[in-house]
Structures are given as C-alpha cells and as structure tokens.
Design a protein around this motif. Structure first.
Motif, PDB file in Angstrom:
ATOM      1  N   THR A  18      16.791  13.686  52.088  1.00 19.85           N
ATOM      2  CA  THR A  18      16.482  15.063  51.719  1.00 19.85           C
ATOM      3  C   THR A  18      16.907  15.358  50.294  1.00 19.85           C
ATOM      4  N   PHE A  19      18.072  14.831  49.917  1.00 14.51           N
ATOM      5  CA  PHE A  19      18.506  15.080  48.537  1.00 14.51           C
ATOM      6  C   PHE A  19      17.552  14.426  47.542  1.00 14.51           C
ATOM      7  N   LEU A  24      19.227  23.104  49.399  1.00 11.29           N
ATOM      8  CA  LEU A  24      19.661  23.927  50.529  1.00 11.29           C
ATOM      9  C   LEU A  24      18.457  24.318  51.390  1.00 11.29           C
ATOM     10  N   LEU A  25      17.374  24.753  50.702  1.00 10.10           N
ATOM     11  CA  LEU A  25      16.165  25.159  51.427  1.00 10.10           C
ATOM     12  C   LEU A  25      15.631  24.008  52.279  1.00 10.10           C
ATOM     13  N   ILE A  26      15.546  22.819  51.672  1.00 10.20           N
ATOM     14  CA  ILE A  26      14.956  21.691  52.406  1.00 10.20           C
ATOM     15  C   ILE A  26      15.918  21.197  53.499  1.00 10.20           C
ATOM     16  N   TYR A  27      17.236  21.297  53.251  1.00 10.95           N
ATOM     17  CA  TYR A  27      18.173  20.909  54.319  1.00 10.95           C
ATOM     18  C   TYR A  27      18.009  21.824  55.538  1.00 10.95           C
ATOM     19  N   LEU A  69      10.913  30.731  53.222  1.00  9.42           N
ATOM     20  CA  LEU A  69      11.349  30.269  54.539  1.00  9.42           C
ATOM     21  C   LEU A  69      10.362  30.680  55.634  1.00  9.42           C
ATOM     22  N   ASN A  70       9.895  31.939  55.587  1.00 10.59           N
ATOM     23  CA  ASN A  70       8.966  32.403  56.618  1.00 10.59           C
ATOM     24  C   ASN A  70       7.703  31.566  56.651  1.00 10.59           C
ATOM     25  N   ILE A  87       6.161  12.548  57.395  1.00  8.06           N
ATOM     26  CA  ILE A  87       4.935  13.167  56.867  1.00  8.06           C
ATOM     27  C   ILE A  87       5.087  14.682  56.906  1.00  8.06           C
ATOM     28  N   ILE A  88       5.617  15.198  58.038  1.00 11.33           N
ATOM     29  CA  ILE A  88       5.826  16.654  58.128  1.00 11.33           C
ATOM     30  C   ILE A  88       6.792  17.102  57.039  1.00 11.33           C
ATOM     31  N   VAL A  89       7.901  16.355  56.878  1.00  5.62           N
ATOM     32  CA  VAL A  89       8.913  16.740  55.889  1.00  5.62           C
ATOM     33  C   VAL A  89       8.313  16.737  54.485  1.00  5.62           C
ATOM     34  N   PHE A  90       7.519  15.689  54.168  1.00  6.26           N
ATOM     35  CA  PHE A  90       6.941  15.581  52.822  1.00  6.26           C
ATOM     36  C   PHE A  90       6.040  16.775  52.519  1.00  6.26           C
ATOM     37  N   PHE A  91       5.124  17.087  53.438  1.00  8.45           N
ATOM     38  CA  PHE A  91       4.184  18.161  53.125  1.00  8.45           C
ATOM     39  C   PHE A  91       4.844  19.527  53.183  1.00  8.45           C
TER      40      PHE A  91
END
Lengths: 226, 240
Positions: B157-158, B121-124, B42-43, B76-80
């Motif tokens: 996201t899922f 959970l992490l990606i959400y 997460l950090n 793009i931000i979410v993918f990388f």
C-alpha cells in the motif's frame, strides 16, 4: 551531402550482414538449427530498443539541467526510434516463437519485459501529446522517463520468481547463451553477430541524428513564425 | 552602488514561510480536514469498491476461484480503487487555483510528503475495508500466513501510494487528466503489483516466512527507490 558516405557505408554493411547471416552455414545447434539465425537481427533490435530508452532518459536529465529545448527534441527522437525498434523486436520474436515454442505469445520473462517497455513508450507519448506548453511538456516527459527507467530494473529480480524462461540461454538446454553470460557460439557466427550489432547501432545513430536534426529545424522554424 | 544592491536582492532565494516538517504536517492536516468535511473521496471510493466487488461476485458465482487467482483479483480492485481515488490529489489544487498559495507557503518537498501521508492514510483505510469485504465474500480467499499478508499489505500500500502520488502530480499539469492517470501509472506500478500478487499468493497458500522474504526485499527496495526519486524530481514538476 558531405555525410552521405556514412549512410552508404551503413547500407552496404547491413546488406552484407544480411547476406552472410542468411547464407553462411552455422553448424549444428541442438534444438534450434537454422532458426538460430534470428539472433543476427532480433537481438540487435532489442538492444537498440533498450539503448534508445536509456538515451531518452539521458537527454531528459540533460534537459532538466540545462533547460535547452534541443535536449528535449533529442529525448523525444530517441524514444520514437526506440518505440519503432521495440515493435520490430516484438514482431520478429513473436513470429519466431510461433515456430519454436508453438505460439505467438508465451509471457516468457523477456516477452513480458518488452511488453512493459512498449507500455512505457506508449505512456510517454500519451503524456507528450496531452501537454501543449512546450517547456512544461519537456520537463514532465523528462521526469516521467526517469521514473520509468528507475523502476524497470525490478523486473530483472521479480521475473525469475514468477516464471521460468523460454528464451535460448534460459532454462536447461542452453545452446547459444547460457546463464553465466558465457556464449556458446561458433567463432564465425559470433563475428557476424557482432558485425550486425555494430551495423544496427550505427543505423540507429544515423537515424537519431537525422530525426533530431529535423526536429530542431522544425522547432526553430515554428518559433520564428510565432 | 544601486546596481549591486539590485543583483544581490535577485540572488537571494526566497524562503517559504513554513519549515519543511511543519509544512508537510500542515498540508496533511489541510487535506485531512477538507476530506473529513466533504467526504468526497471516501464516499465515492466505498461505492466504487462495492460496485467492483459485486461485479466480480456476479461473474464468479458458482465457480470455484483458485487461491492464487483470488490473490490477483484482490490487487486488481486495490489498483483501480487507488487510480480513481488518488487522481484528484493534485488536480484539485490546480482547479481551485491554490497551487500558487502552496508554493508561497511551503517547500516543494513538504507538499509531496504531506500529500503522500494523506494519500497513504486514505489508501490504508480503503484497503482495510476492501480486504475485510473481500474475505467475507470470497470463500476461497483464506489467509493461512497472516504475518506475510500483513507485511505485504503494509508495504504494497505504501509503494502504491508513493508511485501514484507522484504520477498524480505529473498529470495535474496535463490536459486529459482522468484517462492519462492509469496509463502512466500502470508501467510504473507493474513491478510492485507483480510482487504483491506473488506475496499474497504465498500467504494464501500458507508459505513460510523465508519463502516470501525475496518478495519483501523487492517490495522494500521498490518503496525506497520510488520515494527517493519522487522527492528528488518533485521540484521540477511543482515549480513549473
């Protein structure tokens, strides 16, 4: 030696298709003219690129069921040939697009699909070269090709939502292939097209057998030395 | 006869200790605990998002970004971010040598489900932060149809975590893990990304629900297909 008649027959057949395809008059096709002759070469190449992708996945499944290295070698051979044919289809299509649509690349739905196919083949080969243990390489690349094959049909549904097609047969003027899958080709042209499709498919089968035979021989040789 | 005894022993399949449901929950809570203890993922992911977002803001300073372009940039931000965050989910087990222990304790499918739950959970959580930060800093990104946007983010996201969790399992057995991950994931994720970008564009343009229904069907079937295929094939990857 005994199978040499097959390659001679394929060579003669494709040479004949080439000569007839280029020299035979094709009648008047609105908007395309003589540029329509690409259908004899470009479409069979794309067809082989997709067929090889399917065969690679098929032999991948066979490997997962039987755990026989021969199936993995066949899967890799199919992918290699498919990669070669998709590059050929991309190049011929791109040159054709320069003269028909004005630029080498337009992100037409089928251009996007073959681009994705090239990406998948590229990823498949990178995965293969990153794993040294043979059984592990065979299993993981088989699994990857199945996952890739399953996601590809989504492009069929998602493309039309995002962009309109430029390929002959999509969009309003449909000189050769139209949306219902019905062909508007003159009978003579259709025969040459089918003959070319047949010739290219046999070329693929011959190349595939040759490539997988070489692969299996070198695998046996290599495991004997070890 | 001793021979038949021996062969019957061999035929008997060894059952893992935990039942599938409890196994999945155990894997999930193990990953959650170790993440909460170290905050390793997460950090670094928060810093990744801050850096990426600031690069985008620097390069678009003074420009007017069109709504459809801003929808693309968001994903793009979410993918990388997902690519850098999820690559370690199976690699860490290989590196610590805990793969064998997990194989003894739980069914393969529980490992996948547990990891998938944790990664989702992490990606959400991460996406929530990305979207809030993005909405605050991007003036042109104004969601006019919140319902469409919400459904897109939930399903997208899922699907993203389902596909990337499975690819993470594949690359954990390969040599060049870090570079291989986005290369293998991108062709698999492309249909999903095109779908979510289109749906996000619709939500920014204020489309009606009916207009986005086609995208939702594609997203839903993508999630179902990818999850099914990964559960079916995970055995081969895991019991290697």
């Amino acid at each position: 030696m005994k199978k040499s008649w097959m390659k001679i027959a394929i060579g003669v057949w494709i040479a004949a298709v080439l000569v007839v395809g280029i020299s035979m008059p094709i009648g008047h096709i609105p908007g395309l003219g003589a540029k329509a002759r690409i259908i004899y070469f470009h479409v069979p190449m794309s067809w082989l690129a997709v067929l090889a992708f399917f065969m690679s996945m098929w032999y991948g499944i066979m490997y997962l069921r039987r755990k026989d290295m021969k199936h993995d070698i066949k899967s890799a051979s199919a992918a290699e040939l498919g990669f070669a044919f998709s590059i050929l289809a991309t190049l011929t299509g791109s040159i054709w697009a320069r003269f028909s649509w004005g630029s080498f690349w337009n992100w037409d739905p089928r251009e996007t699909s073959i681009f994705v196919l090239l990406l998948i083949y590229g990823a498949y080969f990178s995965l293969r070269s990153a794993i040294e243990v043979e059984e592990r390489r065979a299993t993981l690349s088989a699994v990857y090709s199945i996952v890739a094959f399953v996601t590809v049909p989504f492009f069929v549904f998602i493309m039309p939502r995002l962009m309109t097609g430029l390929h002959p047969g999509e969009g309003s003027p449909a000189p050769i292939l139209n949306a219902n899958g019905k062909m508007y080709m003159e009978a003579s042209m259709r025969y040459v097209f089918y003959a070319s499709l047949l010739g290219f498919t046999f070329l693929y089968i011959w190349l595939f057998n040759l490539r997988s035979k070489v692969g299996i021989l070198s695998y046996n040789n290599h495991s004997e030395i070890e | 006869m001793p021979g038949s005894d021996c062969s019957s022993l061999k035929m008997k399949r060894l059952r893992p200790i935990l039942s599938p449901m409890r196994g999945a929950v155990a894997i999930f809570s193990k990953d959650l605990n170790s993440e909460l203890r170290t905050r390793y993922a997460l950090n670094s992911l928060i810093m990744f998002v801050v850096v990426t977002l600031s690069i985008i803001l620097f390069s678009t300073a003074g420009e007017t970004v069109s709504p459809s372009l801003s929808a693309g940039i968001l994903w793009i931000i979410v993918f990388f971010a997902a690519m850098s965050g999820l690559s370690r989910s199976f690699v860490s087990e290989e590196e610590r040598g805990t793969t064998m222990t997990l194989q003894l304790w739980v069914e393969p499918s529980s490992v996948l489900v547990g990891k998938l739950l944790f990664n989702s959970l992490l990606i959400y959580v991460l996406n929530l932060m990305i979207i809030v930060a993005y909405m605050l800093t991007m003036p042109s990104f104004v969601v006019k149809s919140p319902l469409i946007f919400l459904i897109t983010v939930v399903m997208g996201t899922f699907g993203l975590s389902a596909a990337s969790t499975f690819i993470a399992a594949i690359i954990s057995k390969a040599n060049s893990k870090g570079t291989l991950y986005p290369v293998l994931s991108f062709p698999i994720l492309l249909p999903l990304l095109m779908g979510v970008i289109d749906a996000t564009r619709l939500s920014v343009e204020g489309a009606t629900f009916g207009e986005a229904a086609g995208d939702f069907k594609i997203l839903l079937s993508y999630c179902v297909v990818v999850t099914t295929v990964s559960v079916m094939l995970f055995d081969f990857v895991w019991r290697d």
